[in-house]
Structures are given as structure tokens and as C-alpha cells.
Design an enzyme around this catalytic site. Sequence first.
Site, PDB file in Angstrom:
ATOM      1  N   GLU A   1       0.818  -1.217   0.000  1.00 42.32           N
ATOM      2  CA  GLU A   1       0.000   0.000   0.000  1.00 42.32           C
ATOM      3  C   GLU A   1       0.848   1.261   0.000  1.00 42.32           C
ATOM      4  O   GLU A   1       0.631   2.183   0.763  1.00 42.32           O
ATOM      5  CB  GLU A   1      -0.978  -0.005   1.172  1.00 42.32           C
TER       6      GLU A   1
ATOM      7  N   TRP B   1       0.024   1.356  -4.265  1.00 42.12           N
ATOM      8  CA  TRP B   1      -1.368   1.602  -3.893  1.00 42.12           C
ATOM      9  C   TRP B   1      -1.843   2.773  -4.700  1.00 42.12           C
ATOM     10  O   TRP B   1      -1.288   3.843  -4.617  1.00 42.12           O
ATOM     11  CB  TRP B   1      -1.483   1.887  -2.390  1.00 42.12           C
TER      12      TRP B   1
ATOM     13  N   GLU C   1     -12.014   5.238   0.649  1.00 42.93           N
ATOM     14  CA  GLU C   1     -11.116   5.228   1.802  1.00 42.93           C
ATOM     15  C   GLU C   1     -11.952   5.493   3.047  1.00 42.93           C
ATOM     16  O   GLU C   1     -12.745   6.434   3.073  1.00 42.93           O
ATOM     17  CB  GLU C   1     -10.045   6.323   1.656  1.00 42.93           C
ATOM     18  N   TRP C   2     -11.763   4.689   4.082  1.00 42.16           N
ATOM     19  CA  TRP C   2     -12.608   4.781   5.272  1.00 42.16           C
ATOM     20  C   TRP C   2     -12.611   6.163   5.889  1.00 42.16           C
ATOM     21  O   TRP C   2     -13.643   6.639   6.343  1.00 42.16           O
ATOM     22  CB  TRP C   2     -12.194   3.739   6.302  1.00 42.16           C
TER      23      TRP C   2
ATOM     24  N   PHE D   1      -6.242   7.606  -4.981  1.00 44.59           N
ATOM     25  CA  PHE D   1      -4.940   6.961  -4.951  1.00 44.59           C
ATOM     26  C   PHE D   1      -4.639   6.175  -6.222  1.00 44.59           C
ATOM     27  O   PHE D   1      -3.536   5.695  -6.405  1.00 44.59           O
ATOM     28  CB  PHE D   1      -4.859   5.973  -3.771  1.00 44.59           C
TER      29      PHE D   1
END
Length: 120
Positions: free
Chosen positions: A5, A54, A61-62, A70
Site C-alpha cells: 500500500e 497503492w 477510503e474509510w 490513490f
Amino acid sequence: MFITENGFGENDKSDGPIKVSLNDVNRVEYVSGYLDTLAAALRKGADVRGYFVWSLLDNFEWTSGYTIRFGLHHVDYATLVTPRASAIWYKQFIANHTAHRILMPKHDPESQQRQYFKTI
């Protein structure tokens, strides 16, 4: 060590022209610089077994929802996926660096040193 990532996020620019989002020079510079540093670490003996950029695609994304992107590929969540400049650059980087060598540790018992690139 496996590096997972590793990437560069940018604020969503979906309200602007798609050309702006596709020309992700900052992501190319970040990943290129990281891989240059990684190569230097390998030459100094770092035991790196894998690297994973990543991310392939823009995603949720949380902590940021869809506001940070990204992906090497731009995702228009309603219609299509389009490669960014970084996807094209990364594809070429991989082609140039794996066609002749595979990154894999191997032990040379006579020299007591690890060799990280095996020529194929």
C-alpha cells in the site's frame, strides 16, 4: 520485508477537466522517487521481498470516502476507468525492470552474501 500500500493520494478533481486528473505528475514523481530509494536500499543489502503500489484504482477510503484518489487508474464511478499518466509510467517501469531481471533473494554460500537480482 514486503512494502504494501505505497502510493500517493490527491484530492478529487472531478469538478474539473478529466485531463487534469489524468496528468498525475505528482504521483509519478512520488512513486519514482520511492522506487529509486528502494533500489538503493537493496544495493546496500535490505531484504525486500515485494513491493505493491497503492492503488490500481481509485476507491473508497474509510477516513476520506471518495474525496482522495490513490489510483493509477481514474475511476468515474458512474461510467468508466481511464489510465492516468502514472499507470502508463508504472507499466513501462515494470517492463524495463523485469524483462531482464527478477527481484528475488538468493543465497550464495561461497561469498556469504545475498544476491537480489537474478538475471533471466
